[in-house]
Structure formats: C-alpha cells, structure tokens
Design a protein around this motif. Structure first.
Motif, mmCIF file in Angstrom:
data_model
loop_
_atom_site.group_PDB
_atom_site.id
_atom_site.type_symbol
_atom_site.label_atom_id
_atom_site.label_comp_id
_atom_site.label_asym_id
_atom_site.label_seq_id
_atom_site.Cartn_x
_atom_site.Cartn_y
_atom_site.Cartn_z
ATOM 1 N N TRP A 17 0.834 -1.202 0.000
ATOM 2 C CA TRP A 17 0.000 0.000 0.000
ATOM 3 C C TRP A 17 0.870 1.254 0.000
ATOM 4 O O TRP A 17 0.643 2.183 -0.774
ATOM 5 N N ALA A 18 1.891 1.287 0.857
ATOM 6 C CA ALA A 18 2.771 2.461 0.955
ATOM 7 C C ALA A 18 3.532 2.690 -0.341
ATOM 8 O O ALA A 18 3.684 3.841 -0.796
ATOM 9 N N PHE A 19 3.992 1.607 -0.979
ATOM 10 C CA PHE A 19 4.719 1.725 -2.236
ATOM 11 C C PHE A 19 3.827 2.307 -3.327
ATOM 12 O O PHE A 19 4.213 3.245 -4.035
ATOM 13 N N ALA A 20 2.619 1.751 -3.466
ATOM 14 C CA ALA A 20 1.692 2.222 -4.493
ATOM 15 C C ALA A 20 1.296 3.678 -4.241
ATOM 16 O O ALA A 20 1.238 4.493 -5.174
ATOM 17 N N PHE A 21 1.027 4.012 -2.979
ATOM 18 C CA PHE A 21 0.620 5.369 -2.622
ATOM 19 C C PHE A 21 1.718 6.374 -2.952
ATOM 20 O O PHE A 21 1.457 7.429 -3.540
ATOM 21 N N ALA A 22 2.963 6.059 -2.601
ATOM 22 C CA ALA A 22 4.080 6.977 -2.840
ATOM 23 C C ALA A 22 4.331 7.169 -4.333
ATOM 24 O O ALA A 22 4.575 8.297 -4.800
ATOM 25 N N LEU A 23 4.261 6.094 -5.086
ATOM 26 C CA LEU A 23 4.557 6.171 -6.515
ATOM 27 C C LEU A 23 3.513 7.001 -7.256
ATOM 28 O O LEU A 23 3.845 7.864 -8.072
ATOM 29 N N VAL A 24 2.243 6.751 -6.968
ATOM 30 C CA VAL A 24 1.185 7.491 -7.659
ATOM 31 C C VAL A 24 1.160 8.943 -7.197
ATOM 32 O O VAL A 24 0.880 9.854 -7.989
ATOM 33 N N THR A 25 1.487 9.190 -5.928
ATOM 34 C CA THR A 25 1.531 10.568 -5.424
ATOM 35 C C THR A 25 2.572 11.400 -6.170
ATOM 36 O O THR A 25 2.404 12.611 -6.344
ATOM 37 N N SER A 26 3.653 10.754 -6.653
ATOM 38 C CA SER A 26 4.675 11.493 -7.403
ATOM 39 C C SER A 26 4.106 12.139 -8.658
ATOM 40 O O SER A 26 4.634 13.152 -9.144
ATOM 41 N N LEU A 27 3.037 11.582 -9.192
ATOM 42 C CA LEU A 27 2.432 12.139 -10.395
ATOM 43 C C LEU A 27 1.817 13.509 -10.140
ATOM 44 O O LEU A 27 1.756 14.353 -11.030
ATOM 45 N N PHE A 28 1.337 13.734 -8.910
ATOM 46 C CA PHE A 28 0.688 15.006 -8.609
ATOM 47 C C PHE A 28 1.681 16.161 -8.718
ATOM 48 O O PHE A 28 1.308 17.273 -9.105
ATOM 49 N N PHE A 29 2.938 15.917 -8.360
ATOM 50 C CA PHE A 29 3.959 16.950 -8.512
ATOM 51 C C PHE A 29 4.133 17.301 -9.983
ATOM 52 O O PHE A 29 4.323 18.471 -10.335
ATOM 53 N N THR A 30 4.032 16.299 -10.853
ATOM 54 C CA THR A 30 4.270 16.490 -12.287
ATOM 55 C C THR A 30 3.317 17.504 -12.879
ATOM 56 O O THR A 30 3.736 18.469 -13.536
ATOM 57 N N TRP A 31 2.001 17.313 -12.666
ATOM 58 C CA TRP A 31 1.082 18.250 -13.319
ATOM 59 C C TRP A 31 0.919 19.540 -12.507
ATOM 60 O O TRP A 31 0.513 20.562 -13.045
ATOM 61 N N GLY A 32 1.272 19.514 -11.223
ATOM 62 C CA GLY A 32 1.260 20.751 -10.450
ATOM 63 C C GLY A 32 2.290 21.737 -10.967
ATOM 64 O O GLY A 32 2.033 22.942 -11.053
ATOM 65 N N PHE A 33 3.454 21.221 -11.348
ATOM 66 C CA PHE A 33 4.513 22.071 -11.885
ATOM 67 C C PHE A 33 4.075 22.690 -13.215
ATOM 68 O O PHE A 33 4.268 23.891 -13.450
ATOM 69 N N ALA A 34 3.485 21.871 -14.074
ATOM 70 C CA ALA A 34 3.036 22.366 -15.382
ATOM 71 C C ALA A 34 1.945 23.416 -15.219
ATOM 72 O O ALA A 34 1.932 24.441 -15.913
ATOM 73 N N TYR A 35 1.022 23.191 -14.287
ATOM 74 C CA TYR A 35 -0.071 24.133 -14.059
ATOM 75 C C TYR A 35 0.444 25.445 -13.474
ATOM 76 O O TYR A 35 -0.007 26.529 -13.845
ATOM 77 N N GLY A 36 1.427 25.362 -12.563
ATOM 78 C CA GLY A 36 1.995 26.569 -11.970
ATOM 79 C C GLY A 36 2.681 27.446 -13.008
ATOM 80 O O GLY A 36 2.580 28.677 -12.965
ATOM 81 N N LEU A 37 3.376 26.816 -13.956
ATOM 82 C CA LEU A 37 4.023 27.585 -15.020
ATOM 83 C C LEU A 37 3.013 28.230 -15.963
ATOM 84 O O LEU A 37 3.235 29.320 -16.490
ATOM 85 N N LEU A 38 1.888 27.572 -16.159
ATOM 86 C CA LEU A 38 0.901 28.018 -17.137
ATOM 87 C C LEU A 38 0.399 29.419 -16.828
ATOM 88 O O LEU A 38 0.308 30.276 -17.714
ATOM 89 N N ASP A 39 0.059 29.677 -15.575
ATOM 90 C CA ASP A 39 -0.501 30.973 -15.208
ATOM 91 C C ASP A 39 0.518 32.097 -15.361
ATOM 92 O O ASP A 39 0.167 33.234 -15.696
ATOM 93 N N VAL A 40 1.810 31.791 -15.120
ATOM 94 C CA VAL A 40 2.846 32.804 -15.280
ATOM 95 C C VAL A 40 3.107 33.065 -16.762
ATOM 96 O O VAL A 40 3.303 34.212 -17.180
ATOM 97 N N LEU A 41 3.100 32.004 -17.570
ATOM 98 C CA LEU A 41 3.271 32.175 -19.015
ATOM 99 C C LEU A 41 2.164 33.046 -19.600
ATOM 100 O O LEU A 41 2.375 33.780 -20.570
ATOM 101 N N ASN A 42 0.979 32.963 -19.008
ATOM 102 C CA ASN A 42 -0.158 33.754 -19.441
ATOM 103 C C ASN A 42 0.207 35.245 -19.460
ATOM 104 O O ASN A 42 -0.044 35.956 -20.433
#
Length: 449
Positions: A17-42
């Motif tokens: 459970w801990a392994f699966a949770f940690a691995l999938v949670t890493s994905l949230f950082f991925t699109w958070g970074f892209a979304y954060g850049l988007l508003d500044v690029l605007n």
C-alpha cells in the motif's frame, strides 16, 4: 494488452500500500509544476506577443479544453486496460507536448504554444483520471478525501515552485522580453515525464479493479451500481460542481499576476506573490488532511465553499491590501475543494468507478471557459472587477456540498464526524441479523423437543 485481474485497496499489505501510494503521489507533482508555469506564461506572453487579456487565456482554453475532450476516453481506456497503462499513456502525451515547446519558442509562435499546451493537457487529463481515482480507492472510503488531499498537497508544492522559477528566469532582466529560457524549462519537464514513465514500467503497481470494488460495497449492503450510470446523481452533479469550481479556481489564478500589477506591483514581485498564494493553498491542503480525518467531508466542503464565495466577492470589491488579503484567504479555502468534490462524486460507484472518475475529471474543462469570461470583463472594466465572474462558480459548488449534507441527513442522519460507512453498515446488518438467528435457533430447539 489484456484487462488486469486486481484487488481492492483494503486488501493490500501495508508495504505494498505504501509503495503504491508513494509512486502514484509522485504524479501530482508532475502536473502541479506544469499548471503553476501556465498561469505565469499567461502574463509573460502578453508582454512578448502584445496580445489582450482575452487572447492570452487561449493557453487556459487549450489546457482545460483537453480535459473536456479527452477525459472520457481516458476513463474508458483504463476501464479496459487498467490504471498502469493509463499512466503510461498520460506520461507519454505529457512528455510529447513539453518537447514541442522547443520549436514553438525557437520560432516565437503563439499558436504553437497553444497546440503544445493542448497535448500536455490530454496527458495530464489521463494522469488525473488514473491518479485521483487510484488514490481515492486505495484504502477505506472513510479516509478517501484525506488521502487525496495529502497526495494533491504535493501538486500544490509544485504549483508554487513553477511561479518561483518563472519569477527568476522569465521576468528578470533581458529574459522579460525573450522566450529562450521557456524552451529549456519545458525540455526539463519532458525529461521528468520520461523518467517517471520508465519508473512505472519497471514497478509492480497493484491493479485495483472495478469488479473487486463492486464486490466490496455489495458485501456491505450497498448496491448503487445496479442502477444505470445516468442515475448516479451524486457523480453527475459532482461533474457540474467540479466544472464550475475548477473554472472559478483557474480564472482566479490566471489573473493574479495582472491583478497585482494593476495595483502597482512589479512583474517579478507579482509572480513571487503569486507563488506565495500557491504556498497558502498548499498549507491549506495539508491542514485539510487533518480536518478531514475527523469531520465529514461534505460538511467541510460546505464551509469552505461558502468561504470561497465570500472572499472572492471581497477580492472584487475591496482595493489595495484588503483585496490582496482576501485573495490570499481565497487560495486557502480553495485548497480542499477539488479532492472533496472528486471523492464525494465517485464514492461507492463500484463498476462505474473509472467512468465516473473520467466524468469528474472532465469537469476540469470548466477552466477553458471561465478565464475568457473573466478576461473579457477585465478588458471592459478592470481586473479587480473581473473577479465577480468566479463567484458564480463557487456558489454552484456550495449548492452541491450543502445538497449532499441534506441528502445524508434525510437518508441516514446528520453527520458531523467522519465515519467508515462500509464498517458501520456491516455492524448494523450484524445487529439486525443476530436477533433473527437467535429466534431461528430457539424455534429449532422447540421443534426438536
């Protein structure tokens, strides 16, 4: 590819459970970074391409329009092939879109940036269907909202990292009028996506299937998935609430830098303050994890959504530091809204879990049409007044949250504390069946004597 045979989150060992949770949670950082850049690029593209507020929001239209178009296909794909293949597809599209930022920056084509953003949006829509749904069902439904808030907290960390990088590399000195650094940042983003894809390829990710989830809820006496999907009203109205909420959230964020600039703050400092807004949002999300462990998610969402409505209205009506303070408060109360709507809307869907997840994530498409509406009002009036537009989105979310509280009170009882519904139903059924079994044994004894 064949459809995987899986399990439920509650059946996994603590280590898996801990392994699966940690691995999938890493994905949230991925699109958070892209979304954060988007508003500044605007704001950055407004300066370079000399375009209006409304035209600058085409990035938001492309990004969130991808969610509206692609999310249902992502849900169907994962229903057939499982979460892991869905994650591979999402990371592949994400990396492909980021790589093509290079020629768009090289030849200074705004249309190219819009097209690349759409591809990135398709990839992230796929990842959101997979990751949000996977975290929500990875364990007891009681803590689904708290789990998703915790995982999405890392999305918040990445969201303020994006604007901080932009304030240093996009807006300072000669970079304020160039696109050179934009291409390097997005090549790094593409590299991150490729590395994550390789990690997921070599990992043994437990597959949680809809059939196993359906058996789990039916074992507790819940048979909501017997009804056709169009009768899953909590999910369908959740889609509407998610559409209006995300639309409002994106509209608020897309105009923050411009809002601060019109208040006499420099571009670099405005981007930095926007990063502090995202930090406030992230802190609110981790505080929400603690609250949601003890208080009913629908009740928490009701309070937070009312607060969002009030502080957004104050941001539009108040000037100077008062308006900026209300803006920071708005970011704090937005924190738990998306995860709560998602988990409430996909709760006990059984065989419709992935389809319902696709529908709720499709609601992210609201970010495609709220920003242009707000920008249009800003072009006619000013950015401060344009914050009246998101208020409507928060009000719709408020109606959904309060509606669920009322529905729970009518069908069961008013809840303040967060409960494990499956366990409670099991215990209630056991209490009901126990007297019947005692009576049956007594009758058998009388007949035998």
């Amino acid at each position: 590819m064949v459809r995987p045979i899986g399990t439920t989150g509650t059946q996994l060992s603590p280590s898996r459970w801990a392994f699966a949770f940690a691995l999938v949670t890493s994905l949230f950082f991925t699109w958070g970074f892209a979304y954060g850049l988007l508003d500044v690029l605007n704001a950055h593209f407004r300066t370079i391409f000399h375009i209006s507020r409304t035209k600058s929001t085409l990035l938001q239209v492309a990004y969130f329009g991808a969610y509206l178009v692609w999310s249902p296909f992502a849900g169907m794909f994962m229903s057939k092939y499982g979460y892991k293949y869905g994650i591979h597809l999402g990371l592949g599209l994400y990396s492909l879109g980021a790589i093509f930022f290079w020629p768009s920056a090289k030849f200074a084509k705004y249309g190219g940036f819009v097209g690349c953003t759409f591809v990135i949006g398709c990839g992230l829509a796929t990842l959101e269907v997979a990751a949000n749904s996977y975290i929500a069902v990875l364990g007891s439904p009681k803590y689904a909202a708290a789990r998703l808030n915790f995982s999405q907290g890392f999305q918040g960390v990445a969201s303020f990292a994006g604007p901080m990088i932009a304030s240093r590399y996009f807006f300072l000195g000669e970079n304020a009028t160039k696109l050179d650094n934009v291409q390097w940042v997005y090549l790094a983003v593409a590299g991150l996506g490729i590395v994550l894809n390789l990690l997921f390829y070599f990992c043994n990710l437990p597959e949680i299937t809809e059939e196993a989830l359906s058996e789990e809820i039916r074992g507790a006496g819940i048979s909501a998935d017997v009804e056709p999907f169009w009768k899953q009203y909590r999910c369908i109205f959740g889609f509407i609430a998610q559409t209006t909420y995300v639309g409002a959230q994106v509209a608020v964020a897309s105009m923050v830098v411009i809002y601060l600039q019109e208040d006499g703050i420099s571009s670099s400092r405005s981007s930095l303050l926007f990063s502090f807004c995202q930090i406030t949002f992230t802190i609110g999300r981790f505080i929400g994890v603690v609250i949601l462990n003890f208080v009913d998610p629908a009740l928490v969402l009701s309070f937070y959504s009312v607060s969002c409505s009030v502080f957004c209205l104050c941001t539009a009506l108040l000037k100077g530091n008062s308006g900026i303070g209300c803006l920071f408060a708005l970011f704090f109360f937005e924190s738990i809204c998306y995860p709560c709507i998602f988990t409430l809307g996909t709760k006990n869907l059984g065989v419709y879990t992935k389809r319902g997840s696709g529908l709720i994530v499709m609601g992210v498409g609201g970010g495609a049409w709220f920003p242009p509406a707000q920008a249009a009002l800003g072009d006619r009036s000013d950015t401060r007044r344009s914050y009246l537009v998101p208020v409507a989105g928060y009000i719709v979310m408020t109606l959904y949250a309060i509606g669920i509280v009322i529905d729970q009170a009518i069908k069961d009882k008013f809840r303040f504390r967060n409960i494990d519904e499956l366990k409670e139903r099991d215990s209630q059924r056991a209490e009901t069946e126990s007297p019947q079994n005692d009576k049956k044994l007594s009758n058998e004894f009388v007949e035998s004597t």
